[in-house]
Design a protein around this motif. Structure first.
Motif, PDB file in Angstrom:
ATOM      1  N   ALA A 199      42.968 -13.664   6.813  1.00 36.49           N
ATOM      2  CA  ALA A 199      41.972 -13.468   7.862  1.00 36.49           C
ATOM      3  C   ALA A 199      40.607 -14.030   7.502  1.00 36.49           C
ATOM      4  CB  ALA A 199      41.842 -11.977   8.183  1.00 36.49           C
ATOM      5  N   LYS A 200      40.297 -14.167   6.191  1.00 34.40           N
ATOM      6  CA  LYS A 200      38.938 -14.555   5.822  1.00 34.40           C
ATOM      7  C   LYS A 200      38.558 -15.955   6.286  1.00 34.40           C
ATOM      8  CE  LYS A 200      40.103 -16.185   1.136  1.00 34.40           C
ATOM      9  NZ  LYS A 200      39.855 -15.971  -0.313  1.00 34.40           N
TER      10      LYS A 200
ATOM     11  N   SER B 271      45.202 -10.938  12.238  1.00 31.55           N
ATOM     12  CA  SER B 271      45.710  -9.866  11.386  1.00 31.55           C
ATOM     13  C   SER B 271      47.128  -9.471  11.775  1.00 31.55           C
ATOM     14  CB  SER B 271      44.790  -8.650  11.466  1.00 31.55           C
ATOM     15  OG  SER B 271      43.498  -8.965  10.995  1.00 31.55           O
TER      16      SER B 271
ATOM     17  N   LEU C 231      40.137 -11.525  14.821  1.00 29.60           N
ATOM     18  CA  LEU C 231      40.721 -10.818  13.672  1.00 29.60           C
ATOM     19  C   LEU C 231      41.932  -9.987  14.097  1.00 29.60           C
ATOM     20  CD1 LEU C 231      37.563  -9.691  11.666  1.00 29.60           C
ATOM     21  CD2 LEU C 231      39.095 -11.625  11.230  1.00 29.60           C
TER      22      LEU C 231
ATOM     23  N   PHE D 129      37.528 -15.681   9.800  1.00 31.55           N
ATOM     24  CA  PHE D 129      36.186 -15.097   9.857  1.00 31.55           C
ATOM     25  C   PHE D 129      35.150 -16.200   9.726  1.00 31.55           C
ATOM     26  CE2 PHE D 129      32.413 -13.402   7.818  1.00 31.55           C
ATOM     27  CZ  PHE D 129      32.104 -12.318   8.627  1.00 31.55           C
TER      28      PHE D 129
END
Length: 782
Positions: free
Chosen positions: A708-709, A764, A760, A712
């Motif tokens: 997920a980063k 996710s 997200l 982001f």
């Protein structure tokens, strides 16, 4: 060969049902939105294009310099209609019309209240509207004639022949039907249900025919084919000065009627746009939504690249050329786009009634039109090519030997451009959400504004000759019902005040000209309207025929310290100021206009009735209806709540707000499709890595965070790009309104957080699915 391409493409779609469904659905939603916007834009662009000679018809405008600027207006003096053909030989014809009013039309027991225009005899010849019965050349020759639209004739006469029959107008005169014309489309700037000859108004019109100082008419000019409007403007520019209008600088000019709807705003004497801003903005939104859908196609196609790469390797190893593979992938894309277009067409047909109700239009798709299907084919081919171009050229470039040996990291080269495209999606979604918030705030800001009068339980009714004759008993019986607090009459209701007059007063600078809004009224005006009197008192009777009330904005403009008893000069007479009221807000998003109220019962056109506060308004309306039926029996009891009428002033910006909200949601939804594709791709590429990390003891949450980063970071980049652009665009938008909110940075921050949470959530879910998978399956081949 082509048949083989599409056969393989169809098999590919059947094999990957989920992938095909997501791709087709994303494209169809994008196409459906673009089609709806295209229908709306085309309708807006088509205003007055249906008139056969519309490109030769112009409206007379006036540029007048006062209040420190050049003010443009369409209200012209009657004599200009006669004088213009003499001013320049390139003027073929002229016609004149008033601004329209509601008239009662009666035939036997059939009664309807319709929009009527009083026009000169050349009106139908200039506009060349389709006349179904009668002759347009002489239909309005006789002052006792009337022309009906087809629907109005049907309402009055049913299936009977209307030509030559009499129609009673406003219960006081009979006019003969001389023609029946086709109903006007919604894309006509002129909207009426019947036409009457202006000369039937009698002596009042005869006085206006020679009055160059009475600016209350629409004048239309038909030019000779090929005539230069610039040259004609030079010829007519000084016509007002030539005829004695020298109190302030005024110039005449012609403006095309086909530009009036979209380019009807003027600033300091020059065209400054108008509704075309909204048309352009939504056209851009339609294109961008379609682009977002195409981006999703690319993302999802690349997400399945590992499976297709092996197919490419096998095909190339047995002799397929790269161009064959490109055609194959483009064929699949066009087939998918065709299916998406057909689904989009179905969606549009289903939502079109709702969309028409929202936009107050009558949009439709002409399935029998060859132009529609030709345009549709072009859209399908272009969209299919754009959507499939990247996967086609990217996948067809693979080296077959390296692919079949497993030495190519599939999708490695696709990551950067895919991320760029997704960042653009995030940026656009962030901007649309912020725009929706700001527009909503601006509307609510105006709606909560103190209007200077009380709209609650206030209705307006058309003023008639019968009501004028019975005004005193009407007032007494209404108040005797126990449900009415008060009533008054006025030249306009408060939502439609547009009459302006130049005023003078003692001490006014001689080199300045001031124009104030004007409303005529009589007893109980402030009581009925709920207007607060700051100084002085309301009108008390006929003794106030030389008295006026002014509002606070007028007092500020005049700069008087002691307004009561001061004199105001207008209509060639002096009047005494007897009171000062709070500002009455006529235009929701602008500053209060200077205004004065004059005691003038003969000028009345509307009746206002104030109800007591009650929980049973229908019962109260029935009591009032009985009183009006007694004193106004010829007219049906038709009324309008003032608050509802006022809200119509928000129609265009309410539509903008609603459409912006809808398209923001759709853009976010389509962006989610693209993000889903990228998340699938990432999970697919990192399956073995996730398996190894899980075997080494990594937790599911840490694996989800790892995937997920990077998303982001994409949302953060999108926010950095969209924030300044959103600030600039929305700040410029707010400058259109003098009464506006302060720009809220939190709107952009909130939209960024919303997009981040949405992104997200999707990423996710895919990462969680990959992290929970059995690592044995992903590592079995190692």
């Amino acid at each position: 060969m082509i048949r083989n391409y599409f056969k393989v493409a169809l098999r590919s779609l059947q094999k990957n049902k989920l992938y095909s469904f997501i791709n087709i659905m994303g494209l169809s939603i994008g196409l459906a939105c673009s089609l709806l916007i295209a229908l709306w834009v085309m309708d807006e662009l088509s205003y007055d294009k249906f008139i056969p000679n519309g490109n030769n018809i112009h409206q007379l405008w006036i540029n007048a310099t006062y209040d420190g600027k050049i003010n443009s207006q369409r209200s012209s003096p009657f004599p200009a209609y006669h004088e213009l053909p003499q001013a320049d030989s390139k003027i073929k014809n002229t016609a004149l019309a008033d601004w329209g009013q509601m008239s009662l039309l009666s035939v036997g027991n059939n009664r309807v209240i319709k929009q009527s225009y009083h026009v000169t005899k050349e009106f139908l010849q200039v506009f060349q509207f389709t006349v179904l019965k009668g002759k347009p050349s002489n239909a309005l020759e006789d002052p006792t004639s009337i022309v009906l639209t087809q629907s109005t004739a049907l309402a009055l006469f049913g299936k009977d022949e209307p030509l030559g029959k009499l129609v009673r107008v406003d219960n006081d005169r009979d006019l003969k039907v001389t023609a029946v014309m086709e109903d006007l489309p919604t894309s006509s700037s002129q909207q009426f249900d019947c036409l009457m000859q202006v000369n039937h108004l009698g002596d009042w019109v005869k006085k206006r025919e020679v009055d160059w100082g009475f600016y209350s008419w629409q004048v239309f000019v038909e030019l000779q084919p090929g005539a230069s409007v610039q040259e004609v403007n030079k010829s007519i520019k000084g016509l007002l000065v030539k005829n004695g209008q020298v109190d302030l600088p005024r110039d005449l000019f012609l403006y095309p009627i086909q530009q009036g709807h979209l380019y009807g705003d003027f600033e300091n004497g020059k065209p400054s746009g108008g509704l075309i801003k909204y048309v352009r903005n939504f056209a851009i939104i339609g294109v961008l939504i379609l682009v977002l859908a195409c981006i999703n196609f690319m993302n999802l196609a690349t997400a399945k690249s590992e499976q297709r790469a092996k197919e490419v390797g096998v095909r190339k190893s047995i002799g397929s050329q790269r161009r064959d593979l490109i055609v194959q992938f483009l064929s699949e894309s066009i087939l998918m786009t065709t299916l998406a277009f057909l689904l989009a067409l179905l969606m549009v047909m289903l939502v079109l009634p709702w969309f028409n109700d929202l936009t107050k239009k009558h949009l439709f798709i002409d399935l029998a039109s060859t132009y529609f299907w030709a345009a549709s084919l072009l859209i399908v081919v272009i969209t299919g090519f754009i959507s499939g171009s990247y996967p086609a050229f990217y996948l067809s470039s693979f080296n077959p030997v390296r692919v079949l040996k497993g030495k190519i990291e599939i999708g490695k080269r696709a990551i950067t451009p895919r991320k760029i495209l997704v960042v653009l999606q995030f940026s656009f979604a962030t901007f649309l959400i912020a725009s929706t918030i700001i527009v909503y705030q601006q509307i609510q800001h105006a709606k909560k504004r103190d209007l200077g009068y009380d709209q609650e339980n206030l209705i307006t009714i058309q003023y008639t000759i019968d009501l004028e004759k019975n005004l005193k008993p009407l007032r007494q019986e209404l108040e005797a019902t126990g449900v009415v607090t008060s009533m008054t009459i006025s030249s306009k209701d408060l939502t439609e005040i547009n009459n302006q007059n130049f005023v003078d007063w003692e001490g006014k600078p001689k080199d300045q000209k001031f124009s104030f809004l004007t409303i005529g009224t009589e007893l109980d005006f402030t009581k009925t309207m709920g207007v607060k009197i700051l100084q002085g008192h309301d009108f008390i009777g006929d003794a106030d025929s030389s008295s006026v009330l002014i509002n606070q904005a007028a007092l500020d403009a005049m700069g008087l310290k002691e307004p009561l008893g001061a004199k105001l000069f207008f209509w060639d007479k002096w009047a005494t100021i007897i009171g000062v009221t709070e500002n009455i807000i006529v235009t929701p998003f602008r500053k209060p206009n200077p205004m004065f109220m004059v005691y003038s019962p003969l000028w009345a056109n509307a009746v206002a009735v104030r109800f007591n506060k009650t929980s049973d308004l229908p019962s109260a309306l029935k009591k009032v209806e009985k009183v009006f039926a007694k004193y106004n029996p010829a007219y049906p009891f038709e009324y309008t709540f003032v608050d509802e009428k006022f809200n119509r002033r928000y129609a265009s910006i309410n539509l903008t707000s609603t459409l912006a909200s809808i398209f923001a949601g759709i853009a976010l939804f389509i962006t989610g499709f693209g993000l889903f594709g990228l998340a699938m791709f990432t999970a697919e590429q990192r399956t073995k890595e996730i398996g190894i990390r899980k075997v080494m003891g990594a937790s599911i949450l840490s694996l989800v965070a790892m995937v997920a980063k990077e998303f982001f970071a994409l949302v953060l980049i999108a926010f950095i790009l969209s924030a300044p652009a959103s600030w600039w665009v929305l700040t410029e938008f707010l400058k259109n309104y003098a009464y506006r909110i302060e720009f809220s940075w939190w709107a952009i921050v909130f939209s960024g957080i919303t997009v981040l949470a949405f992104a997200l959530l999707i990423v996710s879910s895919q990462a969680w699915k990959a992290a929970r998978a059995n690592p044995v399956k992903s590592l079995r081949s190692e």
